[in-house]
Design an enzyme around this catalytic site. Sequence first.
Site, mmCIF file in Angstrom:
data_model
loop_
_atom_site.group_PDB
_atom_site.id
_atom_site.type_symbol
_atom_site.label_atom_id
_atom_site.label_comp_id
_atom_site.label_asym_id
_atom_site.label_seq_id
_atom_site.Cartn_x
_atom_site.Cartn_y
_atom_site.Cartn_z
ATOM 1 N N LYS A 197 -14.653 25.932 54.067
ATOM 2 C CA LYS A 197 -15.562 24.731 53.879
ATOM 3 C C LYS A 197 -15.639 24.117 55.152
ATOM 4 O O LYS A 197 -16.495 23.233 55.396
ATOM 5 C CB LYS A 197 -15.175 23.622 52.939
ATOM 6 C CG LYS A 197 -14.991 24.462 51.589
ATOM 7 C CD LYS A 197 -14.123 23.629 50.484
ATOM 8 C CE LYS A 197 -13.690 24.035 49.215
ATOM 9 N NZ LYS A 197 -12.682 23.731 48.511
ATOM 10 N N GLU A 210 -18.092 28.254 62.881
ATOM 11 C CA GLU A 210 -16.698 28.018 62.388
ATOM 12 C C GLU A 210 -16.260 26.653 63.069
ATOM 13 O O GLU A 210 -16.733 26.223 64.050
ATOM 14 C CB GLU A 210 -15.566 28.799 62.942
ATOM 15 C CG GLU A 210 -14.381 28.904 62.594
ATOM 16 C CD GLU A 210 -13.761 28.613 61.279
ATOM 17 O OE1 GLU A 210 -14.451 27.895 60.586
ATOM 18 O OE2 GLU A 210 -12.967 29.323 60.874
ATOM 19 N N ASP A 270 -7.962 28.396 66.376
ATOM 20 C CA ASP A 270 -6.819 28.262 66.457
ATOM 21 C C ASP A 270 -5.948 29.110 67.032
ATOM 22 O O ASP A 270 -6.147 29.637 68.436
ATOM 23 C CB ASP A 270 -6.157 27.486 65.334
ATOM 24 C CG ASP A 270 -4.818 26.989 65.237
ATOM 25 O OD1 ASP A 270 -4.414 26.518 66.384
ATOM 26 O OD2 ASP A 270 -4.045 26.890 64.362
ATOM 27 N N LYS A 313 -8.776 25.343 70.291
ATOM 28 C CA LYS A 313 -7.448 24.924 70.600
ATOM 29 C C LYS A 313 -6.760 26.202 71.551
ATOM 30 O O LYS A 313 -5.941 26.911 70.820
ATOM 31 C CB LYS A 313 -6.487 24.822 69.417
ATOM 32 C CG LYS A 313 -6.437 23.372 68.685
ATOM 33 C CD LYS A 313 -5.289 23.360 67.720
ATOM 34 C CE LYS A 313 -5.542 22.340 66.612
ATOM 35 N NZ LYS A 313 -4.402 22.513 65.491
ATOM 36 N N VAL A 367 -5.945 18.244 63.602
ATOM 37 C CA VAL A 367 -7.140 17.154 63.673
ATOM 38 C C VAL A 367 -7.959 17.154 62.174
ATOM 39 O O VAL A 367 -7.972 18.437 61.792
ATOM 40 C CB VAL A 367 -8.093 17.259 64.505
ATOM 41 C CG1 VAL A 367 -7.542 17.056 66.087
ATOM 42 C CG2 VAL A 367 -8.687 18.770 64.903
ATOM 43 N N ARG A 412 -12.402 15.617 55.081
ATOM 44 C CA ARG A 412 -13.596 16.498 55.813
ATOM 45 C C ARG A 412 -14.869 15.453 55.873
ATOM 46 O O ARG A 412 -15.457 15.721 56.741
ATOM 47 C CB ARG A 412 -14.016 17.418 54.844
ATOM 48 C CG ARG A 412 -13.084 18.563 54.423
ATOM 49 C CD ARG A 412 -13.736 19.668 53.680
ATOM 50 N NE ARG A 412 -12.842 20.816 53.135
ATOM 51 C CZ ARG A 412 -12.163 21.709 53.867
ATOM 52 N NH1 ARG A 412 -12.525 21.906 55.174
ATOM 53 N NH2 ARG A 412 -11.291 22.474 53.332
HETATM 54 P P1 IMP Z 1 -7.164 30.507 63.356
HETATM 55 O O1 IMP Z 1 -7.227 31.482 62.447
HETATM 56 O O2 IMP Z 1 -5.538 30.153 63.302
HETATM 57 O O3 IMP Z 1 -7.810 30.507 64.367
HETATM 58 O O4 IMP Z 1 -7.444 29.406 62.219
HETATM 59 C C1 IMP Z 1 -8.698 28.804 62.166
HETATM 60 C C2 IMP Z 1 -8.774 28.174 60.691
HETATM 61 O O5 IMP Z 1 -7.402 27.196 60.761
HETATM 62 C C3 IMP Z 1 -9.707 27.017 60.754
HETATM 63 O O6 IMP Z 1 -10.873 27.444 60.187
HETATM 64 C C4 IMP Z 1 -9.170 25.837 59.963
HETATM 65 O O7 IMP Z 1 -9.441 25.861 58.729
HETATM 66 C C5 IMP Z 1 -7.727 25.911 60.292
HETATM 67 N N1 IMP Z 1 -7.098 25.030 61.194
HETATM 68 C C6 IMP Z 1 -6.699 25.259 62.474
HETATM 69 N N2 IMP Z 1 -6.525 24.084 63.161
HETATM 70 C C7 IMP Z 1 -6.898 23.021 62.369
HETATM 71 C C8 IMP Z 1 -6.776 21.595 62.706
HETATM 72 O O8 IMP Z 1 -6.321 20.944 63.556
HETATM 73 N N3 IMP Z 1 -7.308 20.885 61.593
HETATM 74 C C9 IMP Z 1 -7.836 21.532 60.488
HETATM 75 N N4 IMP Z 1 -7.762 22.770 60.302
HETATM 76 C C10 IMP Z 1 -7.355 23.288 61.073
HETATM 77 MG MG MG Z 2 -11.379 26.178 57.866
#
Ligand code: IMP
Ligand code: MG
Length: 177
Positions: free
Chosen positions: A42, A100, A104, A132, A154, A166
């Site tokens: 979402k 997206e 992260d 990030k 965040v 959100r």
């Molecule tokens: P990744 O697979 O580790 O790149 O994570 C991506 C997902 O992690 C994003 O779509 C977010 O839902 C969640 N996410 C990562 N960091 C944050 C943050 O600082 N705040 C809120 N959601 C985060």
């Molecule tokens: Mg997400």
Amino acid sequence: MEYQISAILLSQEELAARVREIGETIGRDYAGKELVVVGILKGAVIFLSDLVRAVPADVNITLDFMAVSSYGDSTKTSGIVRIVKDLDGSIKDKDVLLVEDIVDTGLTLSYLVKMMRERQPKSVRVCALLDKEERRKVHVDVDYRGFPIPDEFVVGYGLDYGGRWRHLPAIYTIEQK
Ligand code: IMP
Ligand code: MG
């Protein structure tokens, strides 16, 4: 653990200005073309709704959505990406833009890009509002990026902690109560 909103990281004005710029860039890159904009639910909905309205009318945009779950309700990545809702339409031979909220570790987007490519679209690009960089575990090409941010959790403007916050119009860090 209980959290509360801490400091503001990106204001409504900063977000609006950057989203407008990205929308104009996408408008130039896809002028006269059809583009399937795929929002990752979402977290991306708020960003996506502002972004597509910043893209000029000569891009023929259609919207589709996908829901994935990778985090549960915590701030730690599980590394597992589960498709909760798939696209409604076919993307075969289409230009696709994945939207997206944040990159992260990169696990979610790298998985989704790979999955999209298997469906033989004409092209797949990625647009992420926040990045990030320090936390990256797998490489992802982010074609359109809003802001690089430090390694802090965040919320706001679509991003949540345990489903909360959100709806905040700006982006904030959180802290333990
Ligand atoms: P990744 O697979 O580790 O790149 O994570 C991506 C997902 O992690 C994003 O779509 C977010 O839902 C969640 N996410 C990562 N960091 C944050 C943050 O600082 N705040 C809120 N959601 C985060
Ligand atoms: Mg997400």
